[in-house]
Enzyme design. Structure first.
Site, PDB file in Angstrom:
ATOM      1  N   SER A  84      89.438 -63.034   1.440  1.00 23.45           N
ATOM      2  CA  SER A  84      89.359 -62.027   2.494  1.00 23.45           C
ATOM      3  C   SER A  84      89.757 -62.624   3.848  1.00 23.45           C
ATOM      4  O   SER A  84      89.755 -63.844   4.027  1.00 23.45           O
ATOM      5  CB  SER A  84      87.943 -61.463   2.559  1.00 23.45           C
ATOM      6  N   GLU A 122      94.029 -40.408  17.227  1.00 22.28           N
ATOM      7  CA  GLU A 122      94.542 -41.745  16.882  1.00 22.28           C
ATOM      8  C   GLU A 122      94.569 -41.959  15.373  1.00 22.28           C
ATOM      9  O   GLU A 122      95.354 -42.753  14.863  1.00 22.28           O
ATOM     10  CB  GLU A 122      93.706 -42.836  17.574  1.00 22.28           C
ATOM     11  N   LYS A 157      96.279 -77.347  -2.889  1.00 22.93           N
ATOM     12  CA  LYS A 157      95.097 -77.452  -3.758  1.00 22.93           C
ATOM     13  C   LYS A 157      94.211 -76.195  -3.739  1.00 22.93           C
ATOM     14  O   LYS A 157      93.816 -75.714  -4.804  1.00 22.93           O
ATOM     15  CB  LYS A 157      94.264 -78.689  -3.376  1.00 22.93           C
ATOM     16  N   HIS A 212      89.813 -37.087  16.966  1.00 21.14           N
ATOM     17  CA  HIS A 212      90.305 -38.468  17.020  1.00 21.14           C
ATOM     18  C   HIS A 212      91.787 -38.464  16.633  1.00 21.14           C
ATOM     19  O   HIS A 212      92.128 -38.839  15.500  1.00 21.14           O
ATOM     20  CB  HIS A 212      89.521 -39.352  16.054  1.00 21.14           C
ATOM     21  N   CYS A 235      86.948 -37.893  21.761  1.00 14.79           N
ATOM     22  CA  CYS A 235      85.623 -37.566  21.239  1.00 14.79           C
ATOM     23  C   CYS A 235      84.539 -37.831  22.279  1.00 14.79           C
ATOM     24  O   CYS A 235      84.362 -37.026  23.185  1.00 14.79           O
ATOM     25  CB  CYS A 235      85.371 -38.303  19.926  1.00 14.79           C
TER      26      CYS A 235
HETATM   27  N1  GLN Z   1      78.411 -39.643  19.825  1.00  9.22           N
HETATM   28  C1  GLN Z   1      79.224 -38.488  19.980  1.00  9.22           C
HETATM   29  C2  GLN Z   1      78.889 -37.390  18.984  1.00  9.22           C
HETATM   30  O1  GLN Z   1      78.253 -37.654  17.997  1.00  9.22           O
HETATM   31  C3  GLN Z   1      80.711 -38.823  19.919  1.00  9.22           C
HETATM   32  C4  GLN Z   1      81.133 -39.301  18.580  1.00  9.22           C
HETATM   33  C5  GLN Z   1      82.472 -39.983  18.599  1.00  9.22           C
HETATM   34  O2  GLN Z   1      82.972 -40.392  19.622  1.00  9.22           O
HETATM   35  N2  GLN Z   1      83.067 -40.118  17.438  1.00  9.22           N
HETATM   36  O3  GLN Z   1      79.262 -36.266  19.188  1.00  9.22           O
END
Ligand code: GLN
Length: 527
Positions: free
Chosen positions: A2, A493, A175, A491, A366
């Site tokens: 890993s 991303e 090795k 999100h 978020c």
């Molecule tokens: N803590 C926040 C929520 O639960 C934002 C969560 C996050 O950023 N993924 O809504």
């Protein structure tokens, strides 16, 4: 072993097979007893990656999706916890009535079934399994045994990833590889390809020795070299004719790889234009390299799309609380990523205020959106002490409140609002200019939302609500009018790919470039 970049190597192999026209289904085994990654702290395990179907999985899945440009289902993530849970549930139901339930054959059969299922359901030509951990660990022993058994039923090729250290330049030691190879062969698994991670290219002698002791032809010993960007690894392997070794063994077609958008983007990353930006990520796990991988990669993709190089600057939000926003000077864009809990919150809010007041392009992801709303409520709506219920239960203005469906939930694992949800984008908004679409889908992982009771007041004060979920009316996106600043409850991303960068990231980088240009113009005028 890993920590050698097994995920990136596996994803590169999958990518190579894909470019030669084969459908690949990646699977990852993780030996830990958690059912999924959702309950793990990024400090220990890096980012929690979320799939369309809501699966909270290992961050290697992000690499697979970015490399394959496809969405994977959570069936591809097989953890010790998941398998044991399945087995124990079956045992309680009486499915093994009269028998003692054993690691072999019951647990291993369960694993084999999962692997075959993924291959069949996804109609893959090739299933690529990454076994997490190190050979010899107790954690992954049963996975290796399951793969040995699988190789009796299916056409299977084993690849060993090993580390070849150099004691001094030119003095490579084979090795450890020899011993690791012997160990895995004693488990009944014989690698046919050996991939070597090393600090310097594999010497002729080292290659010869590894081939001899690991019982493989020399052309099946490969360099897994250091790369300027992970996206260059497939090409580096192709240069060594890696596909040929697999093709020969599996009787695959010999095809020519088209030079697609991938290669063009890789070129832009390796040899970026002279334009350079500094993009700040203000978070609380900035010391952990892997905590914000997807955000970092989304910046890489969006920068390549804008043909610019972005240096990512990690800023610890608790440090902003101590030292102030001087830590944010010379940033061309600021991103506040997702997060949980109280620590570092005020630093994030200070960073957002700094971005808004100085018209620095801003993206809130978020928790970043939630903090953007709190900052606006406090400073523009005059709601002093406004906060999220997650952070301050006694706040006089709970502008971020628990989602109604979350109120009765007590179990922590897999119970957030998870996975892909639709969002209607407001026409004429900044968000619309980025997505160029009215209906979008992004992935989510949260319990809290913008409190519907405050939406009118926030809008009245000038905050634009630029995205809402179609049926529930959850605020999905907000933005500033005066300058580029977008917050999203999602999100984005997680869906950013080199070949298909996330629109909001492309937008924030573009805005940063434009701001740079304007600043330069102003300076020239002054002179
Ligand atoms: N803590 C926040 C929520 O639960 C934002 C969560 C996050 O950023 N993924 O809504």
């Amino acid at each position: 072993m890993s920590g050698l970049g097994k995920g990136i190597l596996a994803a590169s192999i999958a990518r190579i097979l894909k470019t030669h026209g084969y459908k690949v289904a990646p699977i990852k085994f993780d030996g830990y007893l958690n059912v999924d990654c959702g309950t793990m702290n990024p400090f220990r395990h890096g980012e929690v990656f979320v799939l369309d179907d809501g699966g909270e999985v290992d961050m290697d899945f992000g690499t697979y999706e970015r490399f394959l440009n496809t969405s994977i289902t959570s069936k591809s993530s097989i953890t010790g916890g998941k398998i044991f849970r399945l087995l124990l549930d079956k045992e309680r139901k009486g499915e093994y009535l009269g028998r003692d339930v054993q690691m072999v054959p019951h647990l291993t059969s369960e694993i084999k079934e999962r692997v075959k299922d993924v291959g069949e359901e996804s109609k893959a030509d090739i299933v690529l399994v990454e076994v997490g951990g190190t050979v010899g660990d107790i954690e992954n022993g049963y996975f290796i045994e399951a793969m040995r058994q699988l190789s009796l039923d299916e056409d299977t090729l084993f690849i060993q990833l090993t580390y070849v250290p150099s004691l001094s330049p030119g003095e490579q030691k084979t090795k450890p590889t020899q011993h690791a190879n012997r160990l895995i062969r004693s488990l009944g698994v014989k690698p046919e390809i050996v991939m070597c991670r090393e600090q310097e290219p594999l010497s002729k002698e080292a290659r010869e020795k590894i081939a001899l002791f690991c019982d493989v032809p020399q052309e099946n010993v490969f360099d897994d070299p250091m790369v300027p960007t992970v996206y260059a690894l497939p090409q580096m392997l192709e240069k060594q004719d890696f596909y040929n070794s697999i093709a020969k063994r599996f009787h695959l077609r010999k095809t020519k790889v088209p030079v697609g958008i991938w290669n063009r983007m890789v070129k832009r990353i390796i040899r970026p234009s002279k334009r350079k930006l500094r993009v700040g990520i203000v978070g609380k796990y900035t010391a952990v390299k892997d905590a914000y991988v997807s955000v970092k990669e989304a910046i890489v993709h969006a920068s390549a799309a804008n043909n610019v190089f972005s240096e990512v600057v990690f800023v610890e939000s608790t440090e902003i609380e101590k030292q102030g926003t001087k830590l944010l000077s010379n940033l061309d864009a600021i991103i506040v990523p997702g997060g949980f809990g109280k620590r570092g919150i005020e630093g994030k809010i200070a960073a957002i205020r700094h971005a808004r007041k100085n018209k620095i392009p801003f993206l809130g992801l978020c928790l970043g959106l939630q903090m953007m709303v709190i900052e606006y409520a406090r400073d523009v709506c005059g709601l002093e002490g406004a906060n999220s219920g997650e952070i301050d239960k006694a706040t006089p203005y709970q502008v971020i409140a628990l989602l109604p469906e979350q109120m009765r939930i007590e179990e922590k694992g897999g119970t957030m609002r998870l996975g892909s949800y639709p969002c209607e984008v407001k026409p004429d908004s900044r968000a619309f200019a980025c997505y160029k679409k009215k209906l979008i889908h992004e992935r989510h992982r949260h319990r809290w939302e913008v409190n519907p009771q405050y939406v009118e007041q926030l809008e009245g004060a000038g905050l634009v609500i630029s995205g809402k979920s179609p049926n529930k009316g959850i605020v999905e996106m907000v933005e500033w009018q005066e300058s580029f600043g977008i917050g999203t409850q999602a999100h984005p991303e997680l869906k950013s790919r080199l070949e298909d960068p996330a629109p909001l990231f492309v937008g924030v980088i573009k805005a940063a470039l434009e701001r740079r240009k304007e600043k330069k113009k102003k300076l020239e005028k002054k002179e």
